[in-house]
Each structure stands twice: as structure tokens, then as C-alpha cells.
Scaffold this motif. Sequence first.
Motif, PDB file in Angstrom:
ATOM      1  N   LEU A  56       0.803  -1.216   0.000  1.00  0.00           N
ATOM      2  CA  LEU A  56       0.000   0.000   0.000  1.00  0.00           C
ATOM      3  C   LEU A  56       0.843   1.276   0.000  1.00  0.00           C
ATOM      4  O   LEU A  56       0.370   2.327  -0.409  1.00  0.00           O
ATOM      5  N   THR A  57       2.081   1.189   0.469  1.00  0.00           N
ATOM      6  CA  THR A  57       2.943   2.376   0.481  1.00  0.00           C
ATOM      7  C   THR A  57       3.893   2.386  -0.707  1.00  0.00           C
ATOM      8  O   THR A  57       4.785   3.212  -0.767  1.00  0.00           O
ATOM      9  N   ASP A  58       3.734   1.457  -1.619  1.00  0.00           N
ATOM     10  CA  ASP A  58       4.558   1.345  -2.823  1.00  0.00           C
ATOM     11  C   ASP A  58       6.007   0.973  -2.543  1.00  0.00           C
ATOM     12  O   ASP A  58       6.851   1.064  -3.423  1.00  0.00           O
ATOM     13  N   GLY A  59       6.305   0.587  -1.317  1.00  0.00           N
ATOM     14  CA  GLY A  59       7.605   0.009  -0.992  1.00  0.00           C
ATOM     15  C   GLY A  59       8.810   0.909  -1.078  1.00  0.00           C
ATOM     16  O   GLY A  59       9.918   0.422  -1.325  1.00  0.00           O
ATOM     17  N   SER A  60       8.666   2.208  -0.835  1.00  0.00           N
ATOM     18  CA  SER A  60       9.852   3.068  -0.838  1.00  0.00           C
ATOM     19  C   SER A  60      10.732   2.672   0.351  1.00  0.00           C
ATOM     20  O   SER A  60      10.230   2.218   1.379  1.00  0.00           O
ATOM     21  N   PRO A  61      12.050   2.838   0.232  1.00  0.00           N
ATOM     22  CA  PRO A  61      12.941   2.435   1.329  1.00  0.00           C
ATOM     23  C   PRO A  61      12.592   3.087   2.670  1.00  0.00           C
ATOM     24  O   PRO A  61      12.624   2.429   3.706  1.00  0.00           O
ATOM     25  N   LEU A  62      12.258   4.369   2.654  1.00  0.00           N
ATOM     26  CA  LEU A  62      11.898   5.045   3.897  1.00  0.00           C
ATOM     27  C   LEU A  62      10.619   4.460   4.485  1.00  0.00           C
ATOM     28  O   LEU A  62      10.540   4.215   5.697  1.00  0.00           O
ATOM     29  N   ASP A  63       9.624   4.230   3.639  1.00  0.00           N
ATOM     30  CA  ASP A  63       8.369   3.640   4.116  1.00  0.00           C
ATOM     31  C   ASP A  63       8.599   2.260   4.716  1.00  0.00           C
ATOM     32  O   ASP A  63       8.051   1.927   5.766  1.00  0.00           O
ATOM     33  N   VAL A  64       9.409   1.455   4.065  1.00  0.00           N
ATOM     34  CA  VAL A  64       9.685   0.103   4.572  1.00  0.00           C
ATOM     35  C   VAL A  64      10.422   0.191   5.904  1.00  0.00           C
ATOM     36  O   VAL A  64      10.089  -0.520   6.849  1.00  0.00           O
ATOM     37  N   PHE A  65      11.395   1.074   6.009  1.00  0.00           N
ATOM     38  CA  PHE A  65      12.134   1.255   7.264  1.00  0.00           C
ATOM     39  C   PHE A  65      11.179   1.659   8.388  1.00  0.00           C
ATOM     40  O   PHE A  65      11.239   1.104   9.493  1.00  0.00           O
ATOM     41  N   VAL A  66      10.316   2.627   8.121  1.00  0.00           N
ATOM     42  CA  VAL A  66       9.371   3.094   9.142  1.00  0.00           C
ATOM     43  C   VAL A  66       8.413   1.963   9.526  1.00  0.00           C
ATOM     44  O   VAL A  66       8.153   1.736  10.718  1.00  0.00           O
ATOM     45  N   LEU A  67       7.893   1.248   8.532  1.00  0.00           N
ATOM     46  CA  LEU A  67       6.985   0.139   8.824  1.00  0.00           C
ATOM     47  C   LEU A  67       7.661  -0.949   9.659  1.00  0.00           C
ATOM     48  O   LEU A  67       7.068  -1.468  10.609  1.00  0.00           O
ATOM     49  N   LEU A  68       8.900  -1.282   9.313  1.00  0.00           N
ATOM     50  CA  LEU A  68       9.627  -2.296  10.087  1.00  0.00           C
ATOM     51  C   LEU A  68       9.871  -1.816  11.518  1.00  0.00           C
ATOM     52  O   LEU A  68       9.742  -2.593  12.472  1.00  0.00           O
ATOM     53  N   THR A  69      10.202  -0.553  11.671  1.00  0.00           N
ATOM     54  CA  THR A  69      10.416   0.001  13.013  1.00  0.00           C
ATOM     55  C   THR A  69       9.137  -0.068  13.836  1.00  0.00           C
ATOM     56  O   THR A  69       9.148  -0.511  14.992  1.00  0.00           O
ATOM     57  N   VAL A  70       8.035   0.338  13.247  1.00  0.00           N
ATOM     58  CA  VAL A  70       6.747   0.295  13.945  1.00  0.00           C
ATOM     59  C   VAL A  70       6.366  -1.148  14.281  1.00  0.00           C
ATOM     60  O   VAL A  70       5.896  -1.437  15.388  1.00  0.00           O
ATOM     61  N   ALA A  71       6.604  -2.057  13.348  1.00  0.00           N
ATOM     62  CA  ALA A  71       6.284  -3.469  13.576  1.00  0.00           C
ATOM     63  C   ALA A  71       7.088  -4.040  14.732  1.00  0.00           C
ATOM     64  O   ALA A  71       6.546  -4.715  15.615  1.00  0.00           O
ATOM     65  N   VAL A  72       8.378  -3.761  14.755  1.00  0.00           N
ATOM     66  CA  VAL A  72       9.244  -4.300  15.812  1.00  0.00           C
ATOM     67  C   VAL A  72       8.876  -3.696  17.170  1.00  0.00           C
ATOM     68  O   VAL A  72       8.738  -4.422  18.154  1.00  0.00           O
ATOM     69  N   VAL A  73       8.685  -2.402  17.213  1.00  0.00           N
ATOM     70  CA  VAL A  73       8.319  -1.753  18.480  1.00  0.00           C
ATOM     71  C   VAL A  73       6.967  -2.276  18.974  1.00  0.00           C
ATOM     72  O   VAL A  73       6.810  -2.639  20.145  1.00  0.00           O
ATOM     73  N   GLY A  74       5.988  -2.330  18.080  1.00  0.00           N
ATOM     74  CA  GLY A  74       4.650  -2.768  18.482  1.00  0.00           C
ATOM     75  C   GLY A  74       4.605  -4.224  18.909  1.00  0.00           C
ATOM     76  O   GLY A  74       4.079  -4.546  19.982  1.00  0.00           O
ATOM     77  N   ALA A  75       5.154  -5.115  18.083  1.00  0.00           N
ATOM     78  CA  ALA A  75       5.116  -6.545  18.416  1.00  0.00           C
ATOM     79  C   ALA A  75       5.921  -6.836  19.672  1.00  0.00           C
ATOM     80  O   ALA A  75       5.505  -7.650  20.513  1.00  0.00           O
ATOM     81  N   THR A  76       7.047  -6.165  19.822  1.00  0.00           N
ATOM     82  CA  THR A  76       7.866  -6.380  21.023  1.00  0.00           C
ATOM     83  C   THR A  76       7.142  -5.878  22.267  1.00  0.00           C
ATOM     84  O   THR A  76       7.166  -6.544  23.313  1.00  0.00           O
ATOM     85  N   ALA A  77       6.471  -4.748  22.162  1.00  0.00           N
ATOM     86  CA  ALA A  77       5.690  -4.239  23.299  1.00  0.00           C
ATOM     87  C   ALA A  77       4.567  -5.214  23.656  1.00  0.00           C
ATOM     88  O   ALA A  77       4.328  -5.488  24.845  1.00  0.00           O
ATOM     89  N   GLY A  78       3.876  -5.734  22.652  1.00  0.00           N
ATOM     90  CA  GLY A  78       2.807  -6.695  22.912  1.00  0.00           C
ATOM     91  C   GLY A  78       3.336  -7.978  23.523  1.00  0.00           C
ATOM     92  O   GLY A  78       2.749  -8.525  24.467  1.00  0.00           O
ATOM     93  N   GLN A  79       4.468  -8.469  22.993  1.00  0.00           N
ATOM     94  CA  GLN A  79       5.053  -9.683  23.556  1.00  0.00           C
ATOM     95  C   GLN A  79       5.551  -9.437  24.979  1.00  0.00           C
ATOM     96  O   GLN A  79       5.424 -10.305  25.840  1.00  0.00           O
ATOM     97  N   PHE A  80       6.080  -8.256  25.230  1.00  0.00           N
ATOM     98  CA  PHE A  80       6.545  -7.956  26.590  1.00  0.00           C
ATOM     99  C   PHE A  80       5.371  -7.919  27.568  1.00  0.00           C
ATOM    100  O   PHE A  80       5.510  -8.360  28.715  1.00  0.00           O
ATOM    101  N   ALA A  81       4.226  -7.414  27.130  1.00  0.00           N
ATOM    102  CA  ALA A  81       3.040  -7.420  28.000  1.00  0.00           C
ATOM    103  C   ALA A  81       2.631  -8.855  28.336  1.00  0.00           C
ATOM    104  O   ALA A  81       2.335  -9.176  29.499  1.00  0.00           O
ATOM    105  N   LEU A  82       2.635  -9.736  27.329  1.00  0.00           N
ATOM    106  CA  LEU A  82       2.291 -11.141  27.568  1.00  0.00           C
ATOM    107  C   LEU A  82       3.354 -11.822  28.428  1.00  0.00           C
ATOM    108  O   LEU A  82       3.037 -12.591  29.339  1.00  0.00           O
TER     109      LEU A  82
END
Length: 174
Positions: A56-82
Motif C-alpha cells: 500500500l505504500t509502494d515500498g519506498s525504502p523510507l516507508d519500509v524502514f518506518v513500517l519495520l520500526t513500527v512493527a518491531v516496536v509494536g510486536a515487542t511491546a505486545g510480547q513484553f506485556a504477555l
Amino acid sequence: MVGYLSARLEEALPVLREILSSEFGLAIVLGIFVLEGAMLLYFIPSEGIIPAAVFLTDGSPLDVFVLLTVAVVGATAGQFALFTAAKRLGRERLLDSRWVRIGDERLGRFDSWFENWGPIVVPVSNSLLFTRGMLTIPAGLAELDDREFLLLSAIGTLSFESLLAGATLFLLSV
């Protein structure tokens, strides 16, 4: 039926792209990944989140970097809560709760993985389909150090989501 679904998807893509590019788009993606990490996201396959977002973001390097950062922060926060819930509640109370959807037998298999291989199975399991996050509870029950868990969880999530983003970018370039 396939034609109907395809037409609905074509209608939904501009709306989803607009949401993702809105000022709240990344917050929504973050929230989705927190739920995914805490094993509370049952209505969206986690393997589809990053590929859809990259598409959906057309895969620009900056978009992918931001998405990966958000994914890692979010999933890690959720896993830490569990992980923290497992540490504080213990096995029986955790399994008795309504929101944990893993049975004693299945959890026992992952307990044995953790017992046999130690903390290294946290990033390994986070890097594999169908086992993502499954070592979070055994790690919490074993009272793994919080910082060590956070690091191992983030490494595994980064490798998994990077592979998904890379595969999506490859498919977009073909």
C-alpha cells in the motif's frame, strides 16, 4: 465468489492506502502489532500485515524502514506485556484467563523447547511461521531477564518482518 472478493479488495485498497498515509496510520499499525505481539489479534493473519502495508505504500525504502520500526516496536511491546503477564500470573492463572488462547498441551511443547534450547528459541520462534510469539509465555514462566527478553523478541520480530518485507518488494519488482 473470487470476482466478488477481488472487486471488494480493489474498492478497499484506496481507503486502506488513505488510512495508512493519514496522520493516524502509523499509530493504527502500531496498535495492530501490539495486539499481534500479545497474541490477541485473531482476525488478521500477522503474516499479512507488513506485506499489505509495503504494498500500500509502494515500498519506498523510507516507508519500509518506518513500517519495520513500527512493527518491531509494536510486536515487542505486545510480547513484553504477555511475557510480564506470564511472569506475574503464573501458568495456571494465565491458562485460565479468557484472553490466552493456548492450551496446556500446546504450551507444554513450547515449554520443552525453552527448557531444551534456552532463551535462543525466543528469536528463532519469532522468525518462523506458525510459532511467532509462542515462546513468550515459557520465557515469562522461566523468569527470563526483562532486557534479555526484549532484545531477543525484537531481533526475532525484525528478522521475520524483514523477510516478509523483502519478499513483498521482490514480488512487486517482478
